[in-house]
Design a protein around this motif. Structure first.
Motif, PDB file in Angstrom:
ATOM      1  N   GLU A   1      13.949   6.917 -10.019  1.00  0.00           N
ATOM      2  CA  GLU A   1      13.169   6.808  -8.786  1.00  0.00           C
ATOM      3  C   GLU A   1      11.902   5.998  -9.023  1.00  0.00           C
ATOM      4  O   GLU A   1      11.548   5.120  -8.248  1.00  0.00           O
ATOM      5  CB  GLU A   1      12.803   8.204  -8.281  1.00  0.00           C
ATOM      6  CG  GLU A   1      12.015   8.198  -6.990  1.00  0.00           C
ATOM      7  CD  GLU A   1      11.615   9.595  -6.547  1.00  0.00           C
ATOM      8  OE1 GLU A   1      10.816   9.686  -5.601  1.00  0.00           O
ATOM      9  OE2 GLU A   1      12.085  10.583  -7.143  1.00  0.00           O
ATOM     10  N   ARG A   2      11.228   6.266 -10.123  1.00  0.00           N
ATOM     11  CA  ARG A   2      10.000   5.542 -10.453  1.00  0.00           C
ATOM     12  C   ARG A   2      10.282   4.057 -10.697  1.00  0.00           C
ATOM     13  O   ARG A   2       9.552   3.186 -10.231  1.00  0.00           O
ATOM     14  CB  ARG A   2       9.334   6.162 -11.674  1.00  0.00           C
ATOM     15  CG  ARG A   2       7.987   5.565 -11.973  1.00  0.00           C
ATOM     16  CD  ARG A   2       7.192   6.465 -12.906  1.00  0.00           C
ATOM     17  NE  ARG A   2       5.869   5.954 -13.085  1.00  0.00           N
ATOM     18  CZ  ARG A   2       4.851   6.165 -12.272  1.00  0.00           C
ATOM     19  NH1 ARG A   2       5.015   6.917 -11.197  1.00  0.00           N
ATOM     20  NH2 ARG A   2       3.676   5.655 -12.504  1.00  0.00           N
TER      21      ARG A   2
ATOM     22  N   GLU B   1       0.829  -1.210   0.000  1.00  0.00           N
ATOM     23  CA  GLU B   1       0.000   0.000   0.000  1.00  0.00           C
ATOM     24  C   GLU B   1       0.861   1.257   0.000  1.00  0.00           C
ATOM     25  O   GLU B   1       0.562   2.224  -0.707  1.00  0.00           O
ATOM     26  CB  GLU B   1      -0.926   0.005   1.218  1.00  0.00           C
ATOM     27  CG  GLU B   1      -2.045  -1.005   1.141  1.00  0.00           C
ATOM     28  CD  GLU B   1      -2.807  -1.129   2.459  1.00  0.00           C
ATOM     29  OE1 GLU B   1      -2.610  -0.282   3.361  1.00  0.00           O
ATOM     30  OE2 GLU B   1      -3.589  -2.084   2.581  1.00  0.00           O
ATOM     31  N   GLU B   2       1.930   1.255   0.794  1.00  0.00           N
ATOM     32  CA  GLU B   2       2.826   2.411   0.868  1.00  0.00           C
ATOM     33  C   GLU B   2       3.520   2.652  -0.473  1.00  0.00           C
ATOM     34  O   GLU B   2       3.647   3.789  -0.924  1.00  0.00           O
ATOM     35  CB  GLU B   2       3.859   2.202   1.984  1.00  0.00           C
ATOM     36  CG  GLU B   2       4.837   3.341   2.142  1.00  0.00           C
ATOM     37  CD  GLU B   2       4.202   4.638   2.643  1.00  0.00           C
ATOM     38  OE1 GLU B   2       4.874   5.672   2.553  1.00  0.00           O
ATOM     39  OE2 GLU B   2       3.050   4.625   3.114  1.00  0.00           O
ATOM     40  N   LEU B   3       3.939   1.593  -1.131  1.00  0.00           N
ATOM     41  CA  LEU B   3       4.589   1.734  -2.436  1.00  0.00           C
ATOM     42  C   LEU B   3       3.594   2.232  -3.488  1.00  0.00           C
ATOM     43  O   LEU B   3       3.936   3.092  -4.313  1.00  0.00           O
ATOM     44  CB  LEU B   3       5.232   0.411  -2.862  1.00  0.00           C
ATOM     45  CG  LEU B   3       6.477   0.031  -2.054  1.00  0.00           C
ATOM     46  CD1 LEU B   3       6.839  -1.427  -2.287  1.00  0.00           C
ATOM     47  CD2 LEU B   3       7.641   0.945  -2.389  1.00  0.00           C
ATOM     48  N   PHE B   4       2.368   1.721  -3.464  1.00  0.00           N
ATOM     49  CA  PHE B   4       1.323   2.227  -4.367  1.00  0.00           C
ATOM     50  C   PHE B   4       1.112   3.726  -4.139  1.00  0.00           C
ATOM     51  O   PHE B   4       1.005   4.507  -5.083  1.00  0.00           O
ATOM     52  CB  PHE B   4      -0.009   1.494  -4.152  1.00  0.00           C
ATOM     53  CG  PHE B   4      -0.167   0.231  -4.943  1.00  0.00           C
ATOM     54  CD1 PHE B   4       0.060   0.200  -6.311  1.00  0.00           C
ATOM     55  CD2 PHE B   4      -0.570  -0.943  -4.321  1.00  0.00           C
ATOM     56  CE1 PHE B   4      -0.106  -0.968  -7.041  1.00  0.00           C
ATOM     57  CE2 PHE B   4      -0.738  -2.115  -5.043  1.00  0.00           C
ATOM     58  CZ  PHE B   4      -0.502  -2.128  -6.405  1.00  0.00           C
TER      59      PHE B   4
ATOM     60  N   GLU C   1       8.791   0.862  -8.648  1.00  0.00           N
ATOM     61  CA  GLU C   1       8.112  -0.233  -9.358  1.00  0.00           C
ATOM     62  C   GLU C   1       8.768  -1.575  -9.072  1.00  0.00           C
ATOM     63  O   GLU C   1       8.081  -2.581  -8.885  1.00  0.00           O
ATOM     64  CB  GLU C   1       8.090   0.050 -10.861  1.00  0.00           C
ATOM     65  CG  GLU C   1       7.145   1.175 -11.234  1.00  0.00           C
ATOM     66  CD  GLU C   1       7.278   1.643 -12.674  1.00  0.00           C
ATOM     67  OE1 GLU C   1       8.262   1.273 -13.351  1.00  0.00           O
ATOM     68  OE2 GLU C   1       6.382   2.390 -13.114  1.00  0.00           O
ATOM     69  N   GLN C   2      10.103  -1.599  -8.974  1.00  0.00           N
ATOM     70  CA  GLN C   2      10.815  -2.844  -8.655  1.00  0.00           C
ATOM     71  C   GLN C   2      10.490  -3.298  -7.233  1.00  0.00           C
ATOM     72  O   GLN C   2      10.276  -4.487  -6.982  1.00  0.00           O
ATOM     73  CB  GLN C   2      12.322  -2.664  -8.823  1.00  0.00           C
ATOM     74  CG  GLN C   2      12.761  -2.556 -10.251  1.00  0.00           C
ATOM     75  CD  GLN C   2      14.232  -2.146 -10.382  1.00  0.00           C
ATOM     76  OE1 GLN C   2      14.879  -1.764  -9.408  1.00  0.00           O
ATOM     77  NE2 GLN C   2      14.751  -2.217 -11.600  1.00  0.00           N
ATOM     78  N   GLN C   3      10.461  -2.340  -6.311  1.00  0.00           N
ATOM     79  CA  GLN C   3      10.128  -2.677  -4.932  1.00  0.00           C
ATOM     80  C   GLN C   3       8.701  -3.207  -4.841  1.00  0.00           C
ATOM     81  O   GLN C   3       8.441  -4.189  -4.139  1.00  0.00           O
ATOM     82  CB  GLN C   3      10.306  -1.452  -4.028  1.00  0.00           C
ATOM     83  CG  GLN C   3      11.740  -1.049  -3.839  1.00  0.00           C
ATOM     84  CD  GLN C   3      11.879   0.272  -3.101  1.00  0.00           C
ATOM     85  OE1 GLN C   3      10.992   1.116  -3.120  1.00  0.00           O
ATOM     86  NE2 GLN C   3      13.021   0.454  -2.451  1.00  0.00           N
TER      87      GLN C   3
ATOM     88  N   GLU D   1       1.617   9.369  -5.771  1.00  0.00           N
ATOM     89  CA  GLU D   1       1.994  10.726  -5.412  1.00  0.00           C
ATOM     90  C   GLU D   1       3.119  11.260  -6.291  1.00  0.00           C
ATOM     91  O   GLU D   1       3.166  12.450  -6.569  1.00  0.00           O
ATOM     92  CB  GLU D   1       2.400  10.800  -3.943  1.00  0.00           C
ATOM     93  CG  GLU D   1       1.240  10.677  -2.991  1.00  0.00           C
ATOM     94  CD  GLU D   1       1.657  10.699  -1.536  1.00  0.00           C
ATOM     95  OE1 GLU D   1       2.870  10.746  -1.236  1.00  0.00           O
ATOM     96  OE2 GLU D   1       0.754  10.646  -0.678  1.00  0.00           O
ATOM     97  N   SER D   2       4.018  10.391  -6.694  1.00  0.00           N
ATOM     98  CA  SER D   2       5.145  10.862  -7.495  1.00  0.00           C
ATOM     99  C   SER D   2       4.700  11.231  -8.904  1.00  0.00           C
ATOM    100  O   SER D   2       5.227  12.162  -9.495  1.00  0.00           O
ATOM    101  CB  SER D   2       6.260   9.810  -7.546  1.00  0.00           C
ATOM    102  OG  SER D   2       5.849   8.681  -8.292  1.00  0.00           O
ATOM    103  N   GLY D   3       3.700  10.496  -9.415  1.00  0.00           N
ATOM    104  CA  GLY D   3       3.195  10.788 -10.759  1.00  0.00           C
ATOM    105  C   GLY D   3       4.335  10.950 -11.754  1.00  0.00           C
ATOM    106  O   GLY D   3       5.253  10.154 -11.809  1.00  0.00           O
ATOM    107  N   PHE D   4       4.272  12.007 -12.525  1.00  0.00           N
ATOM    108  CA  PHE D   4       5.320  12.260 -13.508  1.00  0.00           C
ATOM    109  C   PHE D   4       6.443  13.101 -12.930  1.00  0.00           C
ATOM    110  O   PHE D   4       7.414  13.400 -13.607  1.00  0.00           O
ATOM    111  CB  PHE D   4       4.718  12.934 -14.743  1.00  0.00           C
ATOM    112  CG  PHE D   4       3.783  12.039 -15.486  1.00  0.00           C
ATOM    113  CD1 PHE D   4       4.265  10.985 -16.249  1.00  0.00           C
ATOM    114  CD2 PHE D   4       2.413  12.223 -15.398  1.00  0.00           C
ATOM    115  CE1 PHE D   4       3.404  10.143 -16.919  1.00  0.00           C
ATOM    116  CE2 PHE D   4       1.537  11.385 -16.074  1.00  0.00           C
ATOM    117  CZ  PHE D   4       2.040  10.345 -16.843  1.00  0.00           C
TER     118      PHE D   4
END
Length: 90
Positions: A55-56, A38-41, A60-62, A46-49
């Motif tokens: 970083e993105r 949930e935290e990663l989602f 996604e890997q995590q 929040e990071s969006g573009f």
């Protein structure tokens, strides 16, 4: 019969082969992984573009790794049990 006690621990009496996993069970591991997911989602949303590609990709890997652990929760639980824990000296 075996009896084991510890500092601020319950007394455990057992006859025969017994495995005791104090404080950690499969449901707790699952809940921990679900919170991480949930935290990663949330971070991805929040990071969006605004996040740079590196970083993105890392988020996604995590997320992929946590999702894989949730998909095989029995194995993930066994891995958590086998993980060494750091203990403070008494």
């Amino acid at each position: 019969m075996q009896m084991t006690t510890g500092n601020q621990s319950p007394v455990i009496e057992a006859g025969g082969n017994v495995t005791v996993n104090y404080g950690l069970d499969e449901e707790r591991v699952k809940a921990m992984l679900e919170r991480q997911q949930e935290e990663l989602f949330r971070k991805l949303r929040e990071s969006g573009f605004a996040a740079d590609d590196g970083e993105r990709r890392l988020l996604e890997q995590q997320l992929q790794a946590v999702s894989a652990k949730l998909a095989d929760i029995e194995r993930s639980y066994e891995e958590e049990l086998a993980r060494p824990t750091s203990r403070s000296p008494d």
